[in-house]
Design a protein around this motif. Structure first.
Motif, PDB file in Angstrom:
ATOM      1  N   ASN A   3     -12.055 -31.530  11.036  1.00 24.10           N
ATOM      2  CA  ASN A   3     -13.006 -31.858  12.099  1.00 24.10           C
ATOM      3  C   ASN A   3     -12.317 -32.209  13.412  1.00 24.10           C
ATOM      4  N   LYS A   7     -12.379 -30.195  17.008  1.00 27.32           N
ATOM      5  CA  LYS A   7     -12.861 -30.816  18.248  1.00 27.32           C
ATOM      6  C   LYS A   7     -11.807 -30.775  19.349  1.00 27.32           C
ATOM      7  N   GLU A  11     -12.351 -28.822  22.910  1.00 27.72           N
ATOM      8  CA  GLU A  11     -12.067 -29.438  24.211  1.00 27.72           C
ATOM      9  C   GLU A  11     -11.150 -28.553  25.050  1.00 27.72           C
ATOM     10  N   ASP A  39     -20.106 -31.628  17.039  1.00 24.63           N
ATOM     11  CA  ASP A  39     -18.805 -31.782  17.694  1.00 24.63           C
ATOM     12  C   ASP A  39     -18.960 -32.005  19.197  1.00 24.63           C
ATOM     13  N   ASP A  42     -20.092 -35.517  19.896  1.00 27.06           N
ATOM     14  CA  ASP A  42     -18.980 -36.464  19.749  1.00 27.06           C
ATOM     15  C   ASP A  42     -18.056 -36.423  20.960  1.00 27.06           C
ATOM     16  N   LEU A  43     -17.730 -35.216  21.414  1.00 25.12           N
ATOM     17  CA  LEU A  43     -16.836 -35.070  22.567  1.00 25.12           C
ATOM     18  C   LEU A  43     -17.485 -35.590  23.845  1.00 25.12           C
TER      19      LEU A  43
END
Length: 252
Positions: A3, A7, A11, A39, A42-43
């Motif tokens: 994971n 991610k 990015e 994802d 979260d970012l």
């Protein structure tokens, strides 16, 4: 892929491209839509990117002193370099052949194409421009809209629904506007949601044309939607010499 590793790679992709859609990331990482969206959430929560409808954009897009950071209204833009836009549009229209499937981007430059398409052309046109669609329909053309969210400033359909719908089409030719172009950053526009529409439609086209008057060169806007060599530029003799020498530039 773990994971956190995925991610980190997402990015990097967003920062490198400026903007990216959920569909692109799903294909790139062979992941489900729910995984990619999680994802991105979260970012975004960590302030590593900005989540938008249908994808994400870089938190700090590449800019320079020539940055264009907003979209002006259609009526404001229509008369800027009008003579150049008309000349460019006339040439663009001459490239359209009978029985083709065409994408026509929203915008003033592309709008001038409509008056120059032969009414006898047996073509299908998809456009995200509301006024383009109305004008084309009034002339008897078969015209489709991709749906989505209506953006009043540019009179364009944008958003995730429009992006998803555009992926089912395969265009013989596409004609696009741009707010800015330079060799390093390619073609760019102020609004991330509009950039995603342009990017999606452009890569569904076999032949891609950017209609670009001389005021657009050596500038950068917020979000890039294609690389400099990803499309053929139709422009005029007023264009800076550094661009006129490029293989992908047609001077009319």
């Amino acid at each position: 892929m773990l994971n956190e590793e995925r991610k980190n790679e997402i990015e990097k992709v967003v920062n490198a491209k400026g903007s990216v859609s959920v569909q692109e990331l799903m294909q790139l990482f062979d992941a489900s839509e729910s995984t990619i969206r999680r994802d991105l959430n979260d970012l975004a929560a960590k302030k590593l990117l900005t989540k938008v409808h249908g994808g994400a954009i870089a938190l700090t897009p590449n800019q320079n002193p020539y940055t264009i950071s907003y979209d002006s209204a259609v009526l404001e833009r229509e008369n800027i370099n009008r003579d150049e836009k008309v000349l460019i549009a006339q040439y663009a229209a001459s490239l359209i052949n009978n029985k083709e499937m065409i994408y026509l981007d929203a915008g003033t430059s592309t709008g001038f194409i409509i008056d120059n398409i032969s009414p006898n052309s047996n073509i299908i046109i998809v456009t995200n421009g509301i006024m383009h669609a109305k004008r084309l329909a009034s002339k008897g053309f078969n015209v489709y809209l991709p749906g989505g969210l209506y953006k009043a400033t540019t009179e364009a359909m944008v958003g995730e629904e429009a992006v998803i719908n555009l992926t089912k089409y395969h265009f013989t030719k596409g004609f696009f506007g741009t707010n800015a172009v330079n060799k390093s950053n390619g073609f760019s526009t102020p609004d991330p949601s509009e950039a995603m529409i342009k990017k999606c439609a452009l890569y569904q086209c076999t032949e891609r044309y950017i209609l670009c008057d001389s005021s657009k060169f050596d500038k950068v806007s917020n979000v890039s939607f294609a690389g400099y060599s990803d499309a053929t530029i139709i422009t005029t003799v007023a264009t800076p010499d550094i661009y006129k020498d490029s293989e992908n530039v047609l001077v009319v």
